[in-house]
Design a protein around this motif. Structure first.
Motif, short mmCIF file in Angstrom:
data_model
loop_
_atom_site.label_atom_id
_atom_site.label_comp_id
_atom_site.label_asym_id
_atom_site.label_seq_id
_atom_site.Cartn_x
_atom_site.Cartn_y
_atom_site.Cartn_z
N PRO A 41 -8.99 -6.09 -5.73
CA PRO A 41 -10.29 -5.71 -5.16
C PRO A 41 -10.18 -4.42 -4.36
N ALA A 42 -11.31 -3.77 -4.18
CA ALA A 42 -11.33 -2.51 -3.43
C ALA A 42 -11.04 -2.73 -1.95
N ASP A 43 -11.37 -3.93 -1.44
CA ASP A 43 -11.08 -4.24 -0.04
C ASP A 43 -10.87 -5.73 0.10
N ILE A 44 -10.53 -6.16 1.31
CA ILE A 44 -10.14 -7.55 1.57
C ILE A 44 -11.29 -8.36 2.16
N HIS A 45 -12.48 -7.79 2.28
CA HIS A 45 -13.57 -8.42 3.01
C HIS A 45 -13.96 -9.80 2.48
N ALA A 46 -13.80 -10.04 1.19
CA ALA A 46 -14.27 -11.28 0.60
C ALA A 46 -13.28 -12.43 0.75
N TYR A 47 -12.15 -12.22 1.45
CA TYR A 47 -11.09 -13.21 1.50
C TYR A 47 -10.71 -13.56 2.93
N SER A 48 -10.30 -14.82 3.11
CA SER A 48 -9.88 -15.28 4.43
C SER A 48 -8.40 -15.07 4.67
N GLY A 49 -7.62 -14.87 3.60
CA GLY A 49 -6.19 -14.68 3.71
C GLY A 49 -5.64 -14.03 2.45
N LEU A 50 -4.44 -13.50 2.56
CA LEU A 50 -3.77 -12.84 1.44
C LEU A 50 -2.38 -13.43 1.31
N ALA A 51 -2.10 -14.02 0.15
CA ALA A 51 -0.78 -14.59 -0.14
C ALA A 51 -0.20 -13.88 -1.36
N MET A 52 1.09 -13.61 -1.31
CA MET A 52 1.77 -12.93 -2.42
C MET A 52 3.00 -13.72 -2.83
N MET A 53 3.18 -13.86 -4.13
CA MET A 53 4.28 -14.64 -4.67
C MET A 53 5.45 -13.72 -5.01
N GLY A 54 6.42 -14.22 -5.79
CA GLY A 54 7.57 -13.43 -6.18
C GLY A 54 7.36 -12.73 -7.51
N GLY A 55 8.34 -11.93 -7.89
CA GLY A 55 8.27 -11.22 -9.16
C GLY A 55 9.55 -10.46 -9.43
N PRO A 56 9.81 -10.10 -10.69
CA PRO A 56 11.06 -9.45 -11.06
C PRO A 56 11.10 -7.95 -10.76
N MET A 57 9.96 -7.36 -10.45
CA MET A 57 9.93 -5.92 -10.19
C MET A 57 10.35 -5.60 -8.76
N SER A 58 10.48 -4.31 -8.46
CA SER A 58 10.80 -3.86 -7.11
C SER A 58 9.57 -3.22 -6.48
N VAL A 59 9.46 -3.37 -5.18
CA VAL A 59 8.42 -2.67 -4.43
C VAL A 59 8.52 -1.16 -4.65
N ASN A 60 9.73 -0.69 -4.94
CA ASN A 60 9.96 0.75 -5.08
C ASN A 60 9.71 1.26 -6.50
N ASP A 61 9.32 0.38 -7.42
CA ASP A 61 9.03 0.81 -8.78
C ASP A 61 7.76 1.66 -8.83
N ASP A 62 7.69 2.53 -9.82
CA ASP A 62 6.51 3.38 -9.99
C ASP A 62 5.49 2.65 -10.85
N LEU A 63 4.80 1.70 -10.24
CA LEU A 63 3.79 0.90 -10.93
C LEU A 63 2.42 1.20 -10.33
N PRO A 64 1.39 1.31 -11.14
CA PRO A 64 0.10 1.81 -10.64
C PRO A 64 -0.57 0.89 -9.63
N TRP A 65 -0.26 -0.41 -9.66
CA TRP A 65 -0.93 -1.34 -8.75
C TRP A 65 -0.24 -1.46 -7.40
N ILE A 66 0.96 -0.91 -7.24
CA ILE A 66 1.68 -1.07 -5.97
C ILE A 66 1.00 -0.32 -4.82
N PRO A 67 0.66 0.98 -4.94
CA PRO A 67 -0.01 1.64 -3.81
C PRO A 67 -1.30 0.97 -3.36
N PRO A 68 -2.20 0.56 -4.29
CA PRO A 68 -3.41 -0.12 -3.80
C PRO A 68 -3.12 -1.48 -3.16
N LEU A 69 -2.08 -2.18 -3.63
CA LEU A 69 -1.74 -3.44 -2.98
C LEU A 69 -1.20 -3.19 -1.57
#
Length: 245
Positions: A41-69
């Protein structure tokens, strides 16, 4: 109430016990599937909390969704909307708030003993345990972001969990595990386990499938019990937001 947004990065790394907890407590949530190309989403206004799970990628990878997250995490923290991160999710929260994510000297795969730090936040969030057995599957580690407090450590990976602003919590480990998830992961990536083709025999904290599966149901029951305490402590702020604008 507004739903919790759960960000899932991999098909095999779903909400697990977190999802069970939210269902049992009648807390609404929506799972956003990054692995299926769903847009943040463009912003967090519609949510009461944000939870994130695991994954095989790195935070440092050049993936298009990482900066907006990362931007969404920073917005949630600024608006005092509770954030929780598991493994990759804990690394995402750390990086968003000024920490670093780097290769860990020691890989941890399997069950690892950890100890709460002697700080009030550890007793509050972890329930006063003297030691905890964690489920791990990681090659990288985070630094504790500025202003956060480390609450959990293991022998080979000092930064296992931290609390920020008494609202947000990040884990290096996987407190969300269920027995079927453990079995699935071991089946998906046997080469990473001790004795596997990709496993480094010099790494002391990589276990075999047999070691991971030993007494699995009892270990998962214990893990679920104290994870439930963590989730309950985190969820308190879903109902009592502080300083939201």
């Amino acid at each position: 109430m507004k739903p919790v947004m759960i960000v899932q990065f991999s098909a095999s790394e779903g909400p697990g016990h977190l999802g069970d907890y939210l269902v049992n407590e009648h807390i609404p949530f929506q799972v956003l599937r990054i692995d299926r190309g769903e847009a943040l989403p463009a912003d967090i206004h519609a949510y009461s909390g944000l939870a994130m799970m695991g994954g095989p990628m790195s935070v440092n990878d050049d993936l298009p969704w990482i900066p907006p997250l990362l931007a969404l995490i920073r917005e949630a923290v600024a608006r005092r909307i509770p954030v929780i991160g598991h493994c990759l999710g804990g690394q995402m929260l750390a990086k968003a708030m000024g920490g670093e994510v780097t290769d860990s000297r020691f890989t941890e795969i399997g069950w690892v003993r950890a100890w709460p730090e002697a700080v009030p936040q550890a007793a509050e969030w972890l329930g006063g345990h003297a030691a905890l057995d964690l489920f791990q599957w990681h090659y990288q580690t985070f630094s504790i972001p500025p202003g956060a407090v480390r609450i959990l450590r293991s022998e080979h990976c000092a930064n296992q969990a931290y609390v920020l602003d008494d609202l947000h919590i990040g884990f290096q480990c996987h407190i969300e595990m269920k027995a079927e998830m453990v079995r699935e992961w071991c089946g998906i990536s046997p080469e990473e386990l001790k004795g596997g083709s990709d496993a480094d025999p010099a790494q002391p904290m990589i276990q075999s499938a047999a070691e991971i599966m030993h007494d699995l149901d009892a270990r998962i029951a214990t893990l679920n019990q104290w994870a439930g305490h963590v989730y309950a402590r985190w969820a308190k702020s879903l109902f009592n937001p502080q300083g939201m604008t």
